[in-house]
Every structure is written in structure tokens, then in C-alpha cells.
Design a protein around this motif. Structure first.
Motif, PDB file in Angstrom:
ATOM      1  N   LYS A  74      43.583  46.376  25.360  1.00 43.51           N
ATOM      2  CA  LYS A  74      42.667  45.543  24.676  1.00 43.51           C
ATOM      3  C   LYS A  74      41.938  46.418  23.395  1.00 43.51           C
ATOM      4  N   ASN A  75      42.138  45.840  22.234  1.00 45.17           N
ATOM      5  CA  ASN A  75      41.640  46.330  20.762  1.00 45.17           C
ATOM      6  C   ASN A  75      42.036  47.957  20.661  1.00 45.17           C
ATOM      7  N   GLY A  76      43.287  48.325  21.323  1.00 44.63           N
ATOM      8  CA  GLY A  76      43.709  49.892  21.126  1.00 44.63           C
ATOM      9  C   GLY A  76      43.342  50.524  22.301  1.00 44.63           C
ATOM     10  N   HIS A  77      42.325  50.171  23.255  1.00 48.23           N
ATOM     11  CA  HIS A  77      41.945  50.725  24.378  1.00 48.23           C
ATOM     12  C   HIS A  77      42.888  50.321  25.529  1.00 48.23           C
ATOM     13  N   VAL A  78      42.934  51.482  26.548  1.00 46.90           N
ATOM     14  CA  VAL A  78      43.698  51.049  27.697  1.00 46.90           C
ATOM     15  C   VAL A  78      42.915  51.803  29.107  1.00 46.90           C
ATOM     16  N   THR A  79      43.004  50.781  30.090  1.00 48.84           N
ATOM     17  CA  THR A  79      42.437  51.438  31.530  1.00 48.84           C
ATOM     18  C   THR A  79      43.695  51.373  32.303  1.00 48.84           C
ATOM     19  N   TYR A  80      43.455  51.914  33.463  1.00 44.33           N
ATOM     20  CA  TYR A  80      44.254  51.887  34.535  1.00 44.33           C
ATOM     21  C   TYR A  80      43.624  51.567  35.844  1.00 44.33           C
ATOM     22  N   TYR A  81      44.095  50.587  36.725  1.00 40.78           N
ATOM     23  CA  TYR A  81      43.533  50.429  37.832  1.00 40.78           C
ATOM     24  C   TYR A  81      44.570  49.964  39.049  1.00 40.78           C
ATOM     25  N   ARG A  82      44.111  50.187  40.518  1.00 37.94           N
ATOM     26  CA  ARG A  82      45.087  50.233  41.215  1.00 37.94           C
ATOM     27  C   ARG A  82      44.451  49.741  42.693  1.00 37.94           C
ATOM     28  N   LYS A  83      44.989  48.745  43.281  1.00 38.67           N
ATOM     29  CA  LYS A  83      44.290  48.361  44.471  1.00 38.67           C
ATOM     30  C   LYS A  83      45.626  48.103  45.622  1.00 38.67           C
ATOM     31  N   PHE A  84      45.452  48.570  47.047  1.00 35.55           N
ATOM     32  CA  PHE A  84      46.495  47.871  47.834  1.00 35.55           C
ATOM     33  C   PHE A  84      46.153  46.539  48.095  1.00 35.55           C
ATOM     34  N   VAL A  85      47.474  45.884  48.388  1.00 35.21           N
ATOM     35  CA  VAL A  85      47.419  44.287  48.584  1.00 35.21           C
ATOM     36  C   VAL A  85      47.186  44.368  50.027  1.00 35.21           C
ATOM     37  N   LYS A  86      46.012  43.669  50.375  1.00 35.54           N
ATOM     38  CA  LYS A  86      45.557  43.436  51.660  1.00 35.54           C
ATOM     39  C   LYS A  86      46.378  42.515  52.609  1.00 35.54           C
ATOM     40  N   THR A  87      47.523  42.719  52.824  1.00 31.40           N
ATOM     41  CA  THR A  87      48.543  42.045  53.914  1.00 31.40           C
ATOM     42  C   THR A  87      48.235  42.270  54.964  1.00 31.40           C
ATOM     43  N   ASP A  88      48.705  41.322  55.927  1.00 32.44           N
ATOM     44  CA  ASP A  88      48.504  41.593  57.410  1.00 32.44           C
ATOM     45  C   ASP A  88      48.936  42.781  57.971  1.00 32.44           C
ATOM     46  N   ASN A 132      54.693  42.568  53.604  1.00 32.42           N
ATOM     47  CA  ASN A 132      54.458  43.724  52.966  1.00 32.42           C
ATOM     48  C   ASN A 132      55.006  43.538  51.324  1.00 32.42           C
ATOM     49  N   CYS A 133      54.255  42.694  50.528  1.00 29.52           N
ATOM     50  CA  CYS A 133      54.945  42.362  49.254  1.00 29.52           C
ATOM     51  C   CYS A 133      54.714  43.482  47.917  1.00 29.52           C
ATOM     52  N   LEU A 134      55.834  44.203  48.025  1.00 34.78           N
ATOM     53  CA  LEU A 134      55.822  45.540  47.425  1.00 34.78           C
ATOM     54  C   LEU A 134      56.863  45.437  46.216  1.00 34.78           C
ATOM     55  N   VAL A 135      57.453  44.232  46.075  1.00 35.86           N
ATOM     56  CA  VAL A 135      58.604  44.280  45.196  1.00 35.86           C
ATOM     57  C   VAL A 135      58.312  43.909  43.968  1.00 35.86           C
ATOM     58  N   ASN A 136      57.515  42.557  43.785  1.00 36.16           N
ATOM     59  CA  ASN A 136      57.405  42.121  42.398  1.00 36.16           C
ATOM     60  C   ASN A 136      56.303  41.209  42.674  1.00 36.16           C
ATOM     61  N   VAL A 137      55.810  40.600  41.044  1.00 29.43           N
ATOM     62  CA  VAL A 137      54.835  39.588  41.037  1.00 29.43           C
ATOM     63  C   VAL A 137      55.033  38.641  39.934  1.00 29.43           C
ATOM     64  N   TYR A 138      54.673  37.365  40.141  1.00 34.84           N
ATOM     65  CA  TYR A 138      55.171  36.258  39.372  1.00 34.84           C
ATOM     66  C   TYR A 138      53.955  35.160  39.441  1.00 34.84           C
ATOM     67  N   PRO A 139      54.278  34.493  38.394  1.00 36.63           N
ATOM     68  CA  PRO A 139      53.142  33.277  38.111  1.00 36.63           C
ATOM     69  C   PRO A 139      53.856  32.134  38.877  1.00 36.63           C
ATOM     70  N   VAL A 140      53.015  31.509  39.618  1.00 30.78           N
ATOM     71  CA  VAL A 140      53.374  29.932  39.902  1.00 30.78           C
ATOM     72  C   VAL A 140      52.234  29.048  39.575  1.00 30.78           C
ATOM     73  N   GLY A 141      52.514  28.113  38.646  1.00 31.78           N
ATOM     74  CA  GLY A 141      51.382  27.428  38.101  1.00 31.78           C
ATOM     75  C   GLY A 141      50.587  28.260  37.435  1.00 31.78           C
TER      76      GLY A 141
END
Length: 530
Positions: A74-88, A132-141
């Protein structure tokens, strides 16, 4: 042109297969270069981030627990973030401090602290399929889902990376699972493929459709349906499916000789502590079959297209031209399963051992197959002037396909392919972008002109990139007018070993990088969210 291939004797690549911690809040990146003003959005990526639970290791590349990454621009600035997906799978592993749900190449065993009777009954409760959804991310609606290849997808918040809910697609569709590579049309319609039990308990493959968000804003997944069913070459052994092709009017499914032995899956699993990898086998005689179905109306086409054996994970693109269907694929020659070489023990070996294993493995090749829709026995049916691919009608009614090779380098794969998807998916195109694997180690970003076979390469010593995501320049006219986004790890860097790399998609020159003070483990797939 292909630049000389860099060696990796220091073994820095081992660092991308190590556990890391999630972040409490986004961290600012140091930007080198100038980020284009129009580039404002998020790069979302998924991959394994936890490679062991307590004293119990995960054994395969596709077993580590899902970690979601986000670079915000955003506006030439960058941040990095990460979190584990809280799957079963993740939550229960954290609670019990052991592997609780069987993953792709790691079997889970009953709790050793329970007595013999309760352990015995745990075995016979049936198969617990991993989420364990570690492969991809995509939009649905209007929502976003992290996915693997089972029947579970996980709704996530793309801004906070919070895990929202698990969805079992079996509640809505007759499928055992779907791929992590759906096709998404401009109106938001989602198409995918998965195997299922068809008529008379025989196996089949279902193409499924999730419609765009309805006017009442209800969940489109609830309105998903099976469009068309494709037959399986073997009654109880479906082929492993990782992706499929789609043109304007057709679905393209490539059935490979890598098979899932369902009887083994259903019987040995509960008794012997089997994992998914134990249930794969190769059919050494079937070769590879191409299947076609029309989109509207959705109907299976009875043409029998055959070719020699190969593994297939990623379709690049498919399109129609003058009565032919052109199908570009990242193939691996032969019937042995490539995933046999992706155990973590192999990938963490010293460089000379990594190279030895890759010498034994199936060899990669980018190929173009052309499927004719009109038939005539005995002669080459392909009349497109720009390809050497052939198709010959045999006396038994099958059409034998031979490919045109678009790229080939011994133990040098062009994989994780991307195109200018929004404008050229399903259309005649020129450019593919890929992650270069050097003896299975990701160490360069490539661009391939599928018409001329020219290549461009970005590469730096001891740097390990991820799949390059193409982002189109606003109001662009040319197909390759845009940027490529990739997460790169340079484990030997003094200060900031991980960075977001921004390349000019035309010539792979560097535009900018945004560096952070953390190592980032390997990621598989992802998307850019404007």
C-alpha cells in the motif's frame, strides 16, 4: 536462452523445510527499489509451517501444518504477516502434542496413553480425512477458502488471516475430494473436479460448479452442483488428479497412470496405520488418457485420446483453435509417482545426495498436446501450422497423441505455472511463468514463450523463490504487461533473509524487493487480492 544452473553445495535450501513461528502482528518490510503506485493489494500464500509436533516428525513435503502468509502492499509500503490455519488437524495436534490425524505421508497412531481396548476401537472408527489446507487459497463468491485435496476447505479472513470455519464439500456434492486448482470465470463461477463413486459403485470423476454469489447474498457453495461425470479407466482405482484444463467450451481431464488403490485405502488404513502415500500405485500398461466434456450443455465426449505414460500435476493453459483443442502441460515422464521423491528426508539431504535422487526420478518436460475434434483413420489429424504435435487415428478407434516439447532440460523443471489468467485463460496465449526446480530444489523464476520457446530466467545464488504470481498492469494491452510477485528466501543473508520480489513480467528484471527479518518456509500456491 537458459542461464547456467547454479549449484547449492551449502544446502541453504534445507532452511525452507524448517518449522517457524506465526507472527503476533504484521511486521514492516524494508523496500529496495520503487514499488509501482498502482500495485496495492495483498499477496496470499500457503504452505507447510510446522514440520513436527513435539517429538513426532512429519515425513512428507505435503504433511506440514498449513501456514498462511500475507504481504500487504500500500502506497509503496509493505508489511508481512503469517498465521497457522486453525484446522482440526492443527488444533488437535497442538492440544495432544502429537500427530493426531493422518497426513499425506505421515500416519497417525492412537494415543499410547490409552489402554489396549480403547486403542483397538480407535483404529476401527474409520478414516479421519485431514483438513490440513496447505496447498492453495481461492475466492468463492465474496469469501476466501484455503484448501488441500480432500473434501474439506477452510474459510479464512484474508485481512486478519483468522480461521473462520471448516466446510465439508460432501455436504453439498457427490465427491470424495476436489483439487486445489479450480478454474474461476470473470463472473465468479468456480469449476473443479474430484473423484466419486458413480453408477454400480464404479469410480468416476465429477466436474462440479459453484455459481457466483446469488442476489440474496446467500452462500454459493450451498447451490453447487455436479455438471458432468467422466468415466474412470479402472473400476476401483481412480487416478490422482491435481488440476484440469478448461477452454471456452470444453473441460479437459488428463487421466494418468498414477492410481489410488481404494481397497488398500479402505482396509489397510484403519488397521495398519497406513498413510495416503502408501495407497498410491502405478498402472504400468495404461499410458495416459485424455478426456473431454462440453461445458454447455455439459456432456461427456466419447473420443478416446491416448498417449504414453506421464505424471501430471499442473495444467498451464488450454484453448480451442480451428477445430482443435490445444493443451499445454507440465509433465514428468513415465508412470512412477514423482511424490515418491518429495519426502522431507530426501529434500533435506546434502546437495550431492539431492542430485543423485533426482537422477533416478521421472524427468520433467513442458509439452503441448493437440486434440482433433474431427477424425480420419491413419494419417496425422493435426493441421495447425504452428505445432509439431500429432494425432493419429488407430484401427481400434483410439487417437494416439504425440506432443510438441515446449521446454526440456535434464532435471530442470518448469513447474507451478502461471499465466495472465484474467485475460488469457482458455484462450490462445503466448506466455507462461513458472518456478524453476533444479533437482527438485526451487532456485529460479522462468518465463516461457510457448510460441517461440524463448525463455527468460531470474536467479540469484542461494536464493529460493516460490511460484510467481502474475499481476496485470491497469489498462494494459500487451499480454505480458504486468509484474510477477514471488516470495524468496536467502537463508545466508545477514539481516533480512526473506523478501517479496517484484519482477517486470516482460523481461524478468527486478523492480523492487521488500525484505523482512524472518525466514519464510516453502509455499506452494496462492493469489493476489487487489
Amino acid at each position: 536462452m537458459i542461464t547456467c544452473i547454479i549449484e547449492h553445495p551449502a544446502g541453504g535450501y534445507k532452511k525452507i523445510f524448517e518449522t517457524c513461528e506465526e507472527l503476533n502482528e504484521p511486521i514492516p518490510a524494508v523496500v529496495v527499489g520503487v514499488i509501482p503506485e498502482w500495485l496495492s493489494g495483498s499477496l496470499l500464500r500457503l504452505g507447510p509451517g510446522l514440520f513436527e509436533v513435539g517429538a513426532e516428525p512429519f515425513y512428507h513435503l505435503f504433511d506440514g501444518q498449513a501456514l498462511m502468509h500475507k504481504f500487504d502492499l500500500k502506497n509503496g509500503h509493505v508489511t508481512y504477516y503469517r498465521k497457522f490455519v486453525k484446522t482440526d488437524a492443527y488444533v488437535r495436534a497442538m492440544t495432544e502434542k502429537r500427530v493426531v490425524i493422518t497426513e499425506f505421508g505421515t500416519a497417525a497412531y492412537p494415543d499410547p496413553c490409552k489402554n489396549i481396548f480403547s486403542r483397538f476401537f480407535t483404529y476401527f472408527k474409520g478414516i479421519e480425512v485431514t483438513d490440513n489446507c496447505l496447498v492453495n487459497v481461492y475466492p468463492v463468491g465474496e469469501d476466501f477458502y484455503a484448501c488441500t485435496e480432500t473434501n474439506y476447505i477452510t474459510k479464512v479472513d484474508p485481512d486478519t488471516l483468522e480461521t473462520l470455519k471448516r466446510v465439508d464439500l460432501c455436504d453439498y456434492l457427490s465427491v470424495n475430494g476436489v483439487t486445489a486448482h479450480p478454474h474461476i470465470e470473470s463472473d465468479g463461477t468456480v469449476y473443479n473436479i474430484g473423484n466419486c463413486f458413480g453408477k454400480n459403485m464404479s469410480l468416476a470423476y465429477n466436474i462440479v460448479k459453484i455459481p457466483p454469489t446469488p442476489k440474496d447474498k446467500s452462500d454459493p457453495i450451498a447451490k453447487s452442483k455436479v455438471l458432468v461425470q467422466l468415466p474412470s479407466s479402472e473400476r476401483f482405482k481412480p487416478s490422482y488428479v491435481h488440476s484440469f484444463g478448461m477452454t471456452e467450451n470444453y473441460f479437459v481431464f488428463v487421466e494418468t497412470p498414477v492410481k489410488i488403490n481404494l481397497l488398500k485405502f479402505l482396509t489397510a488404513w484403519s488397521i495398519w496405520g497406513t498413510n495416503y502415500m502408501d495407497c498410491f500405485e502405478s498402472n504400468e500398461t495404461m499410458g495416459t488418457w485424455f478426456h473431454l466434456a462440453t461445458k454447455d450443455p455439459a456432456e461427456y465426449i466419447e473420443h478416446k485420446f491416448r498417449t504414453s505414460a506421464f505424471n501430471l500435476f499442473h495444467h498451464i493453459n488450454s484453448y480451442e483453435d480451428d477445430g482443435f483443442i490445444v493443451v499445454d502441460l507440465c509433465t514428468w515422464k513415465g508412470h512412477e509417482f514423482v511424490y515418491n521423491y518429495l519426502y522431507l528426508a530426501n529434500l533435506r539431504e546434502n546437495w550431492e545426495e539431492v542430485k543423485k535422487a533426482a537422477m533416478r526420478a521421472p524427468q520433467p518436460e513442458v509439452r503441448r498436446y493437440v486434440l482433433p475434434m474431427d477424425e480420419e483413420q491413419g494419417k496425422n489429424l493435426i493441421s495447425l501450422p504452428y505445432t509439431t504435435a500429432t494425432a493419429v487415428m488407430r484401427s481400434d478407434g483410439t487417437i494416439w497423441l504425440e506432443p510438441e516439447v515446449l521446454f526440456s532440460g535434464p532435471r530442470q523443471a518448469f513447474e507451478f505455472p502461471q499465466i495472465n489468467y484474467s485475460k488469457f485463460s482458455g484462450k490462445n496465449y503466448s506466455y507462461a511463468y513458472g518456478l524453476g526446480l533444479n533437482h527438485f530444489i526451487p532456485d529460479r523464476i522462468c518465463k516461457l514463450n510457448v510460441k517461440t520457446k524463448d525463455t527468460w530466467v531470474w536467479q540469484e545464488p542461494d536464493s529460493y523463490p516460490s511460484e510467481p504470481i502474475f499481476v496485470q498492469t491497469p489498462d494494459s494491452v500487451e499480454e505480458d504487461d504486468g509484474v510477477l510477485l514471488s516470495i524468496v528466501v536467502n537463508p545466508g543473508a545477514d539481516q533480512r533473509p526473506g523478501y517479496l520480489l517484484i519482477l517486470n513480467a516482460r523481461d524478468l528484471t527486478e523492480i523492487a524487493r521488500a525484505e523482512v527479518e524472518v525466514i519464510i518456509p516453502v509455499t506452494f500456491h496462492g493469489m493476489y487480492k487487489p
